[in-house]
Design a protein around this motif. Structure first.
Motif, PDB file in Angstrom:
ATOM      1  N   GLY A  99     -43.069  22.984   1.189  1.00  0.00           N
ATOM      2  CA  GLY A  99     -41.876  22.163   1.067  1.00  0.00           C
ATOM      3  C   GLY A  99     -40.688  22.993   0.636  1.00  0.00           C
ATOM      4  N   LEU A 100     -39.506  22.572   1.055  1.00  0.00           N
ATOM      5  CA  LEU A 100     -38.283  23.332   0.760  1.00  0.00           C
ATOM      6  C   LEU A 100     -37.080  22.417   0.913  1.00  0.00           C
ATOM      7  N   GLY A 101     -35.901  22.981   0.672  1.00  0.00           N
ATOM      8  CA  GLY A 101     -34.684  22.206   0.868  1.00  0.00           C
ATOM      9  C   GLY A 101     -33.503  22.787   0.142  1.00  0.00           C
ATOM     10  N   HIS A 118     -35.281  11.602   8.688  1.00  0.00           N
ATOM     11  CA  HIS A 118     -35.592  10.176   8.646  1.00  0.00           C
ATOM     12  C   HIS A 118     -36.873   9.940   7.849  1.00  0.00           C
ATOM     13  N   GLN A 119     -36.915   8.820   7.175  1.00  0.00           N
ATOM     14  CA  GLN A 119     -38.073   8.495   6.352  1.00  0.00           C
ATOM     15  C   GLN A 119     -39.326   8.331   7.203  1.00  0.00           C
ATOM     16  N   GLY A 127     -37.174  11.258  -1.904  1.00  0.00           N
ATOM     17  CA  GLY A 127     -36.373  12.394  -1.462  1.00  0.00           C
ATOM     18  C   GLY A 127     -36.529  12.708   0.001  1.00  0.00           C
ATOM     19  N   GLU A 128     -35.407  12.823   0.710  1.00  0.00           N
ATOM     20  CA  GLU A 128     -35.440  13.055   2.145  1.00  0.00           C
ATOM     21  C   GLU A 128     -36.019  14.414   2.503  1.00  0.00           C
ATOM     22  N   ASP A 129     -35.910  15.404   1.612  1.00  0.00           N
ATOM     23  CA  ASP A 129     -36.481  16.713   1.911  1.00  0.00           C
ATOM     24  C   ASP A 129     -37.990  16.643   2.092  1.00  0.00           C
ATOM     25  N   GLN A 210     -35.269  19.663  -4.734  1.00  0.00           N
ATOM     26  CA  GLN A 210     -36.009  19.461  -5.968  1.00  0.00           C
ATOM     27  C   GLN A 210     -35.500  18.214  -6.671  1.00  0.00           C
ATOM     28  N   PRO A 211     -36.381  17.251  -6.965  1.00  0.00           N
ATOM     29  CA  PRO A 211     -35.937  16.094  -7.729  1.00  0.00           C
ATOM     30  C   PRO A 211     -35.486  16.533  -9.094  1.00  0.00           C
TER      31      PRO A 211
END
Length: 504
Positions: A99-101, A118-119, A127-129, A210-211
């Motif tokens: 995962g990244l963003g 998109h979800q 989080g969309e990422d 990152q949340p």
């Protein structure tokens, strides 16, 4: 943005959060890697005094360690792999991740393959990422992080002081090896202005990969200014014991056996199988505020309580025992307030809790309570064998039905730790500072953790008289905002703040 980039036949789409400062060679270097999806790393101290962590992860929501399918790891092995992962990303290189963003280059090939934010409807991750990364993995597009040009993340106001040094250190635009890669040759349309045809968008910081898990002093309700409150009970006779434990040993009353299956409530059924939940609080002179209301909600789902009364002079302790009657309560009363030395108080609270051999610990303040759905959904969280820590968003209520949201009041955009599974085999470490040490040990994010969509209400600002009282206290103790945020102090008395209606 992705659809527009595809329609206009962009070679790349570069997405960057608005709170990042980049090395001048970052974009050229990312293009030169020839990866379809790649992010530049940046490191953030999500909570004061904790490890700096990258915005990339390996699996699930934010787990930063290798895990093979079906593998069951002990806490010490998770801890070893976690630190191994961090050490690897501190070395210049390109690494595959899960995962990244927040600072991501996406190629035209990835766009045409179906990369999208998109979800994914059957995934509940926040989080969309996360949805972007899950979709990319399902499409067979590997995700990579580059660590040659770490970005600077301006996560707190205090990080602004790092900008000048970052620019000075990186102003030469040279890679660590001394190389500065040229741009790859792109299509003719992309070369109109001697630059690659990139769709570069600045994404709001709240959509970061990152949340937010920070315990920001400027938005953590009372944390910064309250820390300045003098010890109101310093004059207590020093010959007296500093605290006395008062335990309400009344056993919890068993629920009556329902006559039919239809009469079984969610609480009755779940109590038969779920792990034990212990509420813990530090309270001080809360009798006339929200303590009764808060405890009446908490008693719907807790199994025990450990409460430290930090030298109250009102009926705070009596209210705790009255409202929680029938539930085992360990009440510790301090005859000398420890509020001016928060680390001492929090360690006292922690030792009192773990002495009861808890399974799950819920650490809340006396003016915090969850939304109504928490009572029915908490059981699923407690039963999850893969998670040891849950984080929640905290909303600052400005009246009975609205919370405040503006540039100075953004607490609900962060996720904070409140619910922890106690593990006797884990070495808990505290942030050893007199103030801002945190409610829980600082290294708990080394444990498997997850974000929850359940929301937490903070009622401490919800009445005008409480706001005025806090404002006057801040002006007396920290008039220049040395320990907090002066602009936020000034905003407390705003006549027409931006309020948002709360919807259950």
């Amino acid at each position: 943005m992705i659809q527009r980039a595809g329609t206009l036949e962009y070679d790349y789409l570069f997405l960057i959060d608005s709170d990042l400062i980049l090395h001048p060679d970052t974009l050229k270097h990312l293009i030169s890697t020839d990866k379809d999806i790649i992010s530049e790393v940046f490191w953030t101290q999500w909570q004061p005094g904790t490890l700096h962590q990258p915005q990339v992860w390996m699996h699930d929501e934010y787990n930063q360690w290798e895990l093979l399918p079906g593998e069951q790891l002990k806490p010490e092995e998770i801890n070893r792999r976690f630190h191994e992962f961090l050490a690897k990303l501190k070395e210049p290189g390109i690494y595959e991740v899960g995962g990244l963003g927040a600072c991501t280059l996406i190629s035209r090939k990835a766009i045409l393959t179906g990369a999208s934010y998109h979800q994914v409807k059957n995934i509940s991750y926040w989080g969309e990422d996360r949805h972007f990364c899950i979709r990319a993995a399902a499409l067979g597009i590997p995700l990579f992080v580059d660590t040659h040009y770490p970005a600077l993340h301006l996560y707190r106001d205090s990080d602004l002081g790092k900008v000048a040094d970052f620019i000075k250190q990186n102003g030469g635009g040279q890679h660590a090896s001394g190389l500065s890669e040229p741009l790859p040759q792109l299509n003719a349309a992309a070369l109109e202005s001697e630059q690659p045809q990139l769709a570069s968008e600045s994404v709001a910081a709240t959509d970061s990969a990152q949340p937010e898990l920070s315990l920001e002093a400027v938005t953590d309700t009372d944390a910064a200014p309250s820390a300045l409150t003098p010890d109101a009970a310093a004059a207590t006779d020093s010959a007296q014991p500093e605290h006395e434990a008062v335990a309400d040993t009344t056993p919890a009353q068993p629920s009556p056996v329902p006559d039919t299956a239809n009469e079984i409530t969610a609480g009755t059924a779940s109590a038969l199988t779920r792990p034990k939940l212990t509420l813990t609080m530090v309270v001080k002179k809360e009798g006339g505020r929200f303590l009764r209301q808060v405890l009446e909600e908490h008693r719907k789902y807790i199994d025990a309580a450990v409460i430290v009364d930090d030298s109250s002079t009102d009926d705070t302790a009596a209210i705790c025992l009255e409202v929680l009657e029938g539930i085992p309560v360990q009440l510790v009363r301090n005859t000398r307030s420890k509020f001016s030395n928060e680390i001492e108080l929090r360690k006292q609270q922690w030792e009192a809790v773990i002495a009861t051999e808890p399974e799950w610990i819920l650490n809340l303040d006396s003016d915090e309570l969850f939304e109504a759905s928490f009572a029915t959904e908490i059981d699923d969280l407690l039963r999850d064998p893969q998670v040891d820590l849950f984080c929640f968003r905290l909303y600052d209520f400005w009246n009975d039905s609205h919370y405040r949201e503006d540039a100075y009041w953004r607490s609900h955009l962060s996720y904070r730790p409140f619910l922890l599974r106690y593990r006797g085999d884990f070495d808990y470490v505290w942030y050893e500072l007199p103030q801002h040490c945190g409610r829980l040990p600082e290294n708990i994010f080394e444990l498997p953790h997850q974000l929850s969509n359940l929301r937490l209400k903070h009622l401490g600002w919800s009445k005008p008289e409480y706001r005025l009282e806090k404002y006057l206290r801040y002006m007396q103790l920290d008039p220049d905002g040395q320990y907090g945020w002066k602009e936020q102090y000034d905003s407390i008395l705003d006549e027409f703040p931006r309020l948002v209606a709360w919807v259950e």
